[in-house]
Design a protein around this motif. Structure first.
Motif, PDB file in Angstrom:
ATOM      1  N   ASN A  33       0.873  -1.166   0.000  1.00  0.00           N
ATOM      2  CA  ASN A  33       0.000   0.000   0.000  1.00  0.00           C
ATOM      3  C   ASN A  33       0.916   1.224   0.000  1.00  0.00           C
ATOM      4  N   ARG A  34       1.061   1.845  -1.180  1.00  0.00           N
ATOM      5  CA  ARG A  34       2.024   2.936  -1.319  1.00  0.00           C
ATOM      6  C   ARG A  34       1.670   4.125  -0.448  1.00  0.00           C
ATOM      7  N   ASP A  35       0.416   4.227   0.010  1.00  0.00           N
ATOM      8  CA  ASP A  35       0.044   5.355   0.869  1.00  0.00           C
ATOM      9  C   ASP A  35       0.705   5.260   2.231  1.00  0.00           C
ATOM     10  N   ARG A  39       5.488   6.378   6.483  1.00  0.00           N
ATOM     11  CA  ARG A  39       5.020   6.399   7.865  1.00  0.00           C
ATOM     12  C   ARG A  39       6.016   5.694   8.777  1.00  0.00           C
ATOM     13  N   ASP A  57      -0.511   0.884   9.169  1.00  0.00           N
ATOM     14  CA  ASP A  57      -1.775   1.587   8.906  1.00  0.00           C
ATOM     15  C   ASP A  57      -2.487   2.011  10.174  1.00  0.00           C
TER      16      ASP A  57
END
Length: 332
Positions: A33-35, A39, A57
């Motif tokens: 998940n590149r988003d 993080r 996430d």
């Protein structure tokens, strides 16, 4: 290198799990998940065992981290899987186990009800039959319906009832035997009573009633009946009561003698009393019966001679000697 990293992070882990590539600071440098790239995962230290933490996430995951070095860089490969997905098989297994336990419990309850009914029905039947037997119905028996311990109990109970019936029959037979023996003893006693009251005719019109042994109320009545019957049957004019064998004339004996002499006089026979010892004479004086209107003699021989003379002279008693003195002379 990028291609290798891409293949690594795209390795499927469950339905919602993922693989991340982390720097030593915890920053995500590769994720499917590149988003989430860039993080930071809050790692207090590099973990090498399974640990529950906040994933890339932000959801709570079960993470396993393995580190490796490329040149001067220390990187980590983190495998994340949501807790609900990790524990889902356990929950499913627990649900299956709980369902099985519930089914087993229901089956056990259903089986126990059948077992209880199987046990209680024969016991209830046993209770009913026991109550009937207690009420006296010894013909009751329990059907033997089983071959287990309950069947053994049924057979033993029937055997016990049969033993009770046999004992009752034996007791009834013994009671009959005792009743017959009692009747025989009663007849024998009556015979002995009759033999113990011999009424002796010693002269025409003269009878002697020897009184021997213990005299109680029952025997006293028998003596009185024998005397009166003998006077009536033989038309006796003289009745001699011989008390030679009575050691002590107590008040009870004296009352019987008084009744006998009074009854003889009422039937027209002259009563005489023979066999009075000095001791009995003294006792009779103490008892206040010395003034009986009856001729008394020391022995039976003297009384018989006097009775014969009395009968010959038509009612005139021979004068007694001093040793044969009467307590009260009958008028001539």
């Amino acid at each position: 290198m990028n291609r290798v990293i891409e293949q690594v992070v795209n390795i499927p882990v469950g339905s919602r799990g993922s693989v991340s590539l982390l720097e030593s600071s915890g920053r995500v440098i590769a994720h499917r998940n590149r988003d989430l790239i860039g993080r930071t995962v809050a790692l207090s230290d590099w973990i090498t065992e399974h640990q529950t933490i906040a994933g890339a996430d932000g959801t709570t995951v079960l993470m396993t981290l393995r580190t490796f070095e490329i040149g001067d860089y220390t990187l980590g490969i983190a495998v994340e899987q949501p807790l609900d997905e990790v524990y889902q098989p356990v929950v499913q297994n627990m649900l299956v186990i709980a369902t099985l336990i519930a089914l087993i419990t229901l089956a056990a309850i259903a089986g126990s009800i059948g077992i209880v009914q199987t046990i209680t029905r024969p016991i209830q039947r046993l209770a009913h039959v026991t109550e009937a037997i207690g009420a006296g119905d010894l013909a009751q028996r329990i059907p033997v319906t089983r071959n287990d311990e309950i069947g053994t109990l049924q057979r033993n109970f029937n055997r016990m009832v049969e033993n009770i019936v046999a004992q009752q029959t034996a007791i009834a037979g013994r009671n009959n035997e005792l009743e017959q023996s009692l009747q025989e003893q009663r007849r024998l006693f009556e015979t002995v009573q009759q033999l113990s009251i011999p009424l002796l005719p010693v002269w025409e019109g003269v009878i002697v009633l020897p009184i021997v042994g213990h005299v109680d109320a029952q025997r006293g009545q028998a003596l009185l009946d024998a005397l009166l019957q003998g006077i009536a049957e033989r038309r006796a004019r003289v009745a001699i009561l011989d008390i030679t064998d009575i050691a002590v004339v107590d008040p009870a004996v004296m009352a019987i003698l008084t009744r006998a002499m009074q009854a003889a006089a009422l039937l027209g026979a002259t009563p005489m009393l023979a066999g009075i010892s000095a001791t009995n004479a003294h006792l009779m004086v103490q008892q206040g019966v010395a003034n009986l209107n009856v001729a008394t003699y020391r022995n039976l021989q003297s009384a018989i001679m006097a009775a014969i003379e009395y009968d010959r002279t038509n009612g005139n008693l021979k004068t007694s000697t001093p040793s044969e003195r009467r307590m009260h002379h009958s008028p001539s």
